[in-house]
Design a protein around this motif. Structure first.
Motif, PDB file in Angstrom:
ATOM      1  N   PRO A 137     -17.097   8.916  -4.811  1.00  0.00           N
ATOM      2  CA  PRO A 137     -16.807   9.031  -6.240  1.00  0.00           C
ATOM      3  C   PRO A 137     -15.420   8.511  -6.584  1.00  0.00           C
ATOM      4  O   PRO A 137     -14.463   8.707  -5.821  1.00  0.00           O
ATOM      5  CB  PRO A 137     -16.939  10.532  -6.523  1.00  0.00           C
ATOM      6  CG  PRO A 137     -16.839  11.193  -5.196  1.00  0.00           C
ATOM      7  CD  PRO A 137     -17.361  10.235  -4.187  1.00  0.00           C
ATOM      8  N   VAL A 138     -15.323   7.845  -7.747  1.00  0.00           N
ATOM      9  CA  VAL A 138     -14.088   7.184  -8.158  1.00  0.00           C
ATOM     10  C   VAL A 138     -13.644   7.679  -9.528  1.00  0.00           C
ATOM     11  O   VAL A 138     -14.413   7.636 -10.491  1.00  0.00           O
ATOM     12  CB  VAL A 138     -14.267   5.649  -8.208  1.00  0.00           C
ATOM     13  CG1 VAL A 138     -12.994   4.974  -8.730  1.00  0.00           C
ATOM     14  CG2 VAL A 138     -14.634   5.101  -6.832  1.00  0.00           C
ATOM     15  N   LEU A 139     -12.402   8.154  -9.596  1.00  0.00           N
ATOM     16  CA  LEU A 139     -11.766   8.464 -10.872  1.00  0.00           C
ATOM     17  C   LEU A 139     -10.878   7.287 -11.229  1.00  0.00           C
ATOM     18  O   LEU A 139      -9.868   7.038 -10.575  1.00  0.00           O
ATOM     19  CB  LEU A 139     -10.933   9.746 -10.768  1.00  0.00           C
ATOM     20  CG  LEU A 139     -10.077  10.093 -11.989  1.00  0.00           C
ATOM     21  CD1 LEU A 139     -10.942  10.341 -13.224  1.00  0.00           C
ATOM     22  CD2 LEU A 139      -9.171  11.298 -11.707  1.00  0.00           C
ATOM     23  N   ASP A 145     -16.964   6.678 -11.667  1.00  0.00           N
ATOM     24  CA  ASP A 145     -17.646   7.930 -11.991  1.00  0.00           C
ATOM     25  C   ASP A 145     -17.002   8.665 -13.156  1.00  0.00           C
ATOM     26  O   ASP A 145     -17.655   9.449 -13.846  1.00  0.00           O
ATOM     27  CB  ASP A 145     -17.662   8.835 -10.757  1.00  0.00           C
ATOM     28  CG  ASP A 145     -18.412   8.189  -9.605  1.00  0.00           C
ATOM     29  OD1 ASP A 145     -19.639   8.314  -9.568  1.00  0.00           O
ATOM     30  OD2 ASP A 145     -17.769   7.548  -8.762  1.00  0.00           O
ATOM     31  N   ASP A 146     -15.711   8.455 -13.395  1.00  0.00           N
ATOM     32  CA  ASP A 146     -15.006   9.086 -14.502  1.00  0.00           C
ATOM     33  C   ASP A 146     -13.742   8.281 -14.751  1.00  0.00           C
ATOM     34  O   ASP A 146     -13.351   7.440 -13.921  1.00  0.00           O
ATOM     35  CB  ASP A 146     -14.676  10.539 -14.149  1.00  0.00           C
ATOM     36  CG  ASP A 146     -14.270  11.372 -15.366  1.00  0.00           C
ATOM     37  OD1 ASP A 146     -14.338  10.835 -16.500  1.00  0.00           O
ATOM     38  OD2 ASP A 146     -13.902  12.537 -15.183  1.00  0.00           O
ATOM     39  N   TYR A 147     -13.091   8.527 -15.900  1.00  0.00           N
ATOM     40  CA  TYR A 147     -11.843   7.815 -16.168  1.00  0.00           C
ATOM     41  C   TYR A 147     -10.840   8.751 -16.812  1.00  0.00           C
ATOM     42  O   TYR A 147     -11.197   9.790 -17.384  1.00  0.00           O
ATOM     43  CB  TYR A 147     -12.075   6.584 -17.050  1.00  0.00           C
ATOM     44  CG  TYR A 147     -12.476   6.912 -18.472  1.00  0.00           C
ATOM     45  CD1 TYR A 147     -11.515   7.199 -19.444  1.00  0.00           C
ATOM     46  CD2 TYR A 147     -13.816   6.917 -18.851  1.00  0.00           C
ATOM     47  CE1 TYR A 147     -11.887   7.502 -20.742  1.00  0.00           C
ATOM     48  CE2 TYR A 147     -14.193   7.211 -20.153  1.00  0.00           C
ATOM     49  CZ  TYR A 147     -13.222   7.503 -21.097  1.00  0.00           C
ATOM     50  OH  TYR A 147     -13.592   7.807 -22.374  1.00  0.00           O
ATOM     51  N   LEU A 148      -9.582   8.378 -16.710  1.00  0.00           N
ATOM     52  CA  LEU A 148      -8.473   9.148 -17.250  1.00  0.00           C
ATOM     53  C   LEU A 148      -7.443   8.155 -17.759  1.00  0.00           C
ATOM     54  O   LEU A 148      -7.201   7.125 -17.133  1.00  0.00           O
ATOM     55  CB  LEU A 148      -7.879  10.021 -16.142  1.00  0.00           C
ATOM     56  CG  LEU A 148      -6.912  11.137 -16.512  1.00  0.00           C
ATOM     57  CD1 LEU A 148      -7.596  12.171 -17.399  1.00  0.00           C
ATOM     58  CD2 LEU A 148      -6.395  11.808 -15.241  1.00  0.00           C
ATOM     59  N   VAL A 208     -14.301  18.262 -10.037  1.00  0.00           N
ATOM     60  CA  VAL A 208     -15.640  18.106 -10.604  1.00  0.00           C
ATOM     61  C   VAL A 208     -16.403  17.002  -9.875  1.00  0.00           C
ATOM     62  O   VAL A 208     -17.575  17.153  -9.534  1.00  0.00           O
ATOM     63  CB  VAL A 208     -15.564  17.800 -12.115  1.00  0.00           C
ATOM     64  CG1 VAL A 208     -16.929  17.349 -12.647  1.00  0.00           C
ATOM     65  CG2 VAL A 208     -15.087  19.016 -12.880  1.00  0.00           C
ATOM     66  N   LEU A 209     -15.735  15.874  -9.618  1.00  0.00           N
ATOM     67  CA  LEU A 209     -16.379  14.772  -8.902  1.00  0.00           C
ATOM     68  C   LEU A 209     -16.789  15.197  -7.499  1.00  0.00           C
ATOM     69  O   LEU A 209     -17.869  14.831  -7.028  1.00  0.00           O
ATOM     70  CB  LEU A 209     -15.444  13.563  -8.828  1.00  0.00           C
ATOM     71  CG  LEU A 209     -15.181  12.795 -10.124  1.00  0.00           C
ATOM     72  CD1 LEU A 209     -14.253  11.616  -9.855  1.00  0.00           C
ATOM     73  CD2 LEU A 209     -16.469  12.318 -10.761  1.00  0.00           C
ATOM     74  N   LEU A 210     -15.933  15.967  -6.835  1.00  0.00           N
ATOM     75  CA  LEU A 210     -16.255  16.431  -5.483  1.00  0.00           C
ATOM     76  C   LEU A 210     -17.486  17.330  -5.493  1.00  0.00           C
ATOM     77  O   LEU A 210     -18.377  17.183  -4.650  1.00  0.00           O
ATOM     78  CB  LEU A 210     -15.060  17.175  -4.885  1.00  0.00           C
ATOM     79  CG  LEU A 210     -13.829  16.332  -4.542  1.00  0.00           C
ATOM     80  CD1 LEU A 210     -12.668  17.225  -4.144  1.00  0.00           C
ATOM     81  CD2 LEU A 210     -14.135  15.335  -3.439  1.00  0.00           C
ATOM     82  N   ARG A 211     -17.548  18.268  -6.451  1.00  0.00           N
ATOM     83  CA  ARG A 211     -18.698  19.169  -6.526  1.00  0.00           C
ATOM     84  C   ARG A 211     -19.968  18.403  -6.851  1.00  0.00           C
ATOM     85  O   ARG A 211     -21.029  18.635  -6.260  1.00  0.00           O
ATOM     86  CB  ARG A 211     -18.447  20.258  -7.576  1.00  0.00           C
ATOM     87  CG  ARG A 211     -17.441  21.311  -7.148  1.00  0.00           C
ATOM     88  CD  ARG A 211     -17.516  22.521  -8.043  1.00  0.00           C
ATOM     89  NE  ARG A 211     -17.169  22.204  -9.422  1.00  0.00           N
ATOM     90  CZ  ARG A 211     -15.938  22.263  -9.907  1.00  0.00           C
ATOM     91  NH1 ARG A 211     -14.928  22.611  -9.124  1.00  0.00           N
ATOM     92  NH2 ARG A 211     -15.709  21.980 -11.170  1.00  0.00           N
ATOM     93  N   ARG A 212     -19.883  17.478  -7.812  1.00  0.00           N
ATOM     94  CA  ARG A 212     -21.051  16.703  -8.214  1.00  0.00           C
ATOM     95  C   ARG A 212     -21.565  15.862  -7.056  1.00  0.00           C
ATOM     96  O   ARG A 212     -22.775  15.793  -6.802  1.00  0.00           O
ATOM     97  CB  ARG A 212     -20.693  15.804  -9.396  1.00  0.00           C
ATOM     98  CG  ARG A 212     -21.864  15.032  -9.982  1.00  0.00           C
ATOM     99  CD  ARG A 212     -21.374  14.001 -10.978  1.00  0.00           C
ATOM    100  NE  ARG A 212     -20.550  14.614 -12.020  1.00  0.00           N
ATOM    101  CZ  ARG A 212     -19.722  13.917 -12.788  1.00  0.00           C
ATOM    102  NH1 ARG A 212     -19.571  12.610 -12.604  1.00  0.00           N
ATOM    103  NH2 ARG A 212     -19.040  14.520 -13.737  1.00  0.00           N
TER     104      ARG A 212
END
Length: 224
Positions: free
Chosen positions: A75-77, A97-100, A115-119
């Motif tokens: 997973p990539v933030l 997977d998500d952005y900030l 959250v990414l780790l859990r997902r």
């Protein structure tokens, strides 16, 4: 402990990310350019990646796209400057997977990583039984067998075998093995890995059986 790869060329931002993750019980390695980040992201022991979009060597969009093309599902933030809306959308389409956006609150960044780790864990549950050829390892009972015989393994030998079996056919470098099995930075002057591989090989590869633990000269080791 989760292990994160931080790909960020700004020293202050990178330091904030690493320190905040550490406060949440998450270890992190940091690289400062895209090309080096891409090579490190291919390694199997990272649980997630924070990725700046604007990097020297290889930009973040290209990096994550090439990872997904190679089947790397880590997973990539993605992190970008304010105003790069189009870039963020393109990044998510490329496989992020998500952005900030910068500037960001460090605790929000850490929360998003969690959250990414859990997902990812829910989508890719850990296998409880690993099998390579006639070698089998049960991670619940912590027992190993090759064919009809049970292997008697010391704790470090078990961890080493489990790591090898989770990545069958893949060349694992000494640095990757050292960091994942011993949880320490690799010391090129140590022969600790070679000693333990030799002991494990004597237990796994009996005379008359096809060898399953292989040395890749100049690189590391491969199972299968």
């Amino acid at each position: 402990m989760p292990h994160i790869l931080v790909i960020e060329d700004d020293e202050i931002t990178a330091r904030e990310i690493v320190l905040e993750l550490a406060a949440h019980g998450i270890s992190a390695d940091r690289v400062h350019d895209g090309q080096q980040g891409f090579q490190r992201a291919l390694e199997p022991h990272y649980d997630a990646i924070t990725l700046d979009l604007m990097l020297p060597g290889m930009d973040g969009l290209t990096l994550v796209k090439q990872l997904r093309e190679r089947g790397i599902a880590t997973p990539v933030l993605m992190i970008s400057a304010l105003g790069d809306v189009d870039e963020r959308v393109r990044g998510l389409r490329a496989g992020g997977d998500d952005y900030l956006t910068k500037p960001f609150a460090p605790d929000e960044m850490a929360a998003r990583i969690e959250v990414l780790l859990r997902r990812h864990q829910q989508q890719h549950p850990a296998q409880t039984k690993l099998r390579v050829a006639d070698l089998e390892l049960d991670v619940i009972t912590r027992t190993a067998r090759r064919g009809s015989r049970e292997l008697t393994l010391l704790p470090t030998e078990y961890r080493l075998l489990e790591f090898l079996m989770r990545y069958p056919g893949q060349v694992l470098t000494r640095a990757m093995i050292f960091e994942s099995v011993w949880g320490l930075r690799f010391d090129p002057g140590t022969n600790l890995i070679d000693v333990h591989i030799a002991r494990l090989r004597r237990k796994v590869d009996n005379e008359g059986e096809p060898p399953i633990i292989r040395t890749v000269r100049g690189s590391g080791y491969r199972l299968g």
